[in-house]
Design an enzyme around this catalytic site. Structure first.
Site, PDB file in Angstrom:
ATOM      1  N   GLU A  25       0.692  -1.441  -0.036  1.00  0.00           N
ATOM      2  CA  GLU A  25       0.006   0.301   0.605  1.00  0.00           C
ATOM      3  C   GLU A  25       0.565   1.313   0.242  1.00  0.00           C
ATOM      4  OE1 GLU A  25      -3.264  -0.496  -0.653  1.00  0.00           O
ATOM      5  OE2 GLU A  25      -3.740  -2.159  -0.098  1.00  0.00           O
ATOM      6  N   CYS A  66      -8.438  -1.735   7.607  1.00  0.00           N
ATOM      7  CA  CYS A  66      -6.906  -2.606   7.662  1.00  0.00           C
ATOM      8  C   CYS A  66      -6.438  -0.244   7.008  1.00  0.00           C
ATOM      9  CB  CYS A  66      -6.938  -3.029   6.092  1.00  0.00           C
ATOM     10  SG  CYS A  66      -7.046  -4.301   6.380  1.00  0.00           S
TER      11      CYS A  66
END
Length: 213
Positions: free
Chosen positions: A79, A142
């Site tokens: 990410e 998340c």
């Protein structure tokens, strides 16, 4: 010192591959002589960040890699950015469902990962493990945790951190199902690759890995 985190199961799932893979990765990294701690986090807005921040204060790690499940993805997703937005499609494990709320009121709109994600992607590819740079960690717990982590690390000099998503385990896919998955051992190897890359790489690689949409 390395701190790894995974999540407890959420939704309709009875296991969360993020936590199972983190435990496997801890074992292999410790076998290499590295100091590694692993922590299972609650899939709960607010509480997950508090538990993680307490662990960061307690262990004083050099690297923090948090891991979560992204069912439907077919590879390890490194990410890039966490956004200051909670917008839950489903309730968390305590029934909370924030919509259009800031993770940290008044804080910056976003934080970037401080892990060398491009170098990690290259090393995943060399190891034969499917990986990608992801431009969104969603707006569920998340992303909430990722943002909370980076907000905390903004005031801790020398600590690098970030978030990765992992696919379902094969056993989570019903017979005849079409959802992509990744074996636990391969997922754990991928997490270990990310950690080793963070320890050995100060300057990230210049590697085209963006997205058109």
């Amino acid at each position: 010192m390395i701190l790894l985190t995974g999540f407890e199961p959420f939704g309709q799932e009875t296991v969360n591959p993020s936590w199972l893979a983190v435990q496997r990765a801890r074992q292999s990294l410790r076998a290499e002589g590295l100091a590694v701690e692993a922590l299972e986090l609650p899939c709960v807005f607010g509480e997950s960040v508090m538990v993680l921040n307490d662990a960061v204060s307690r262990f004083n790690p050099d690297v923090v890699v948090s891991v979560g499940l992204a069912g439907g993805r077919d590879r390890i997703s490194l990410e890039r950015v966490a956004i200051n937005c909670d917008d839950a499609r489903i309730p968390d494990n305590k029934g909370q469902r924030p919509i259009d709320e800031e993770v940290v009121p008044g804080a910056p709109a976003a934080y970037f990962s401080s892990l060398p994600i491009k170098a990690a992607l290259r090393n995943l590819q060399i190891a034969g493990i499917r990986g990608e740079i992801s431009q969104t960690a969603g707006t569920y717990v998340c992303n909430h945790l990722f943002y909370g982590l980076m907000h905390s690390l903004a005031n801790r000099s020398g600590v690098r951190g970030g978030f990765i998503h992992v696919p379902y385990l094969p056993e989570q896919v019903p017979p005849g199902g079409t959802a992509p998955s990744m074996p636990l051992e391969l997922t754990a190897q991928g997490i270990a690759v990310v950690v080793r890359t963070a320890l050995s790489t100060q300057q990230d690689s210049k590697l085209g890995a963006g997205a058109i949409h």
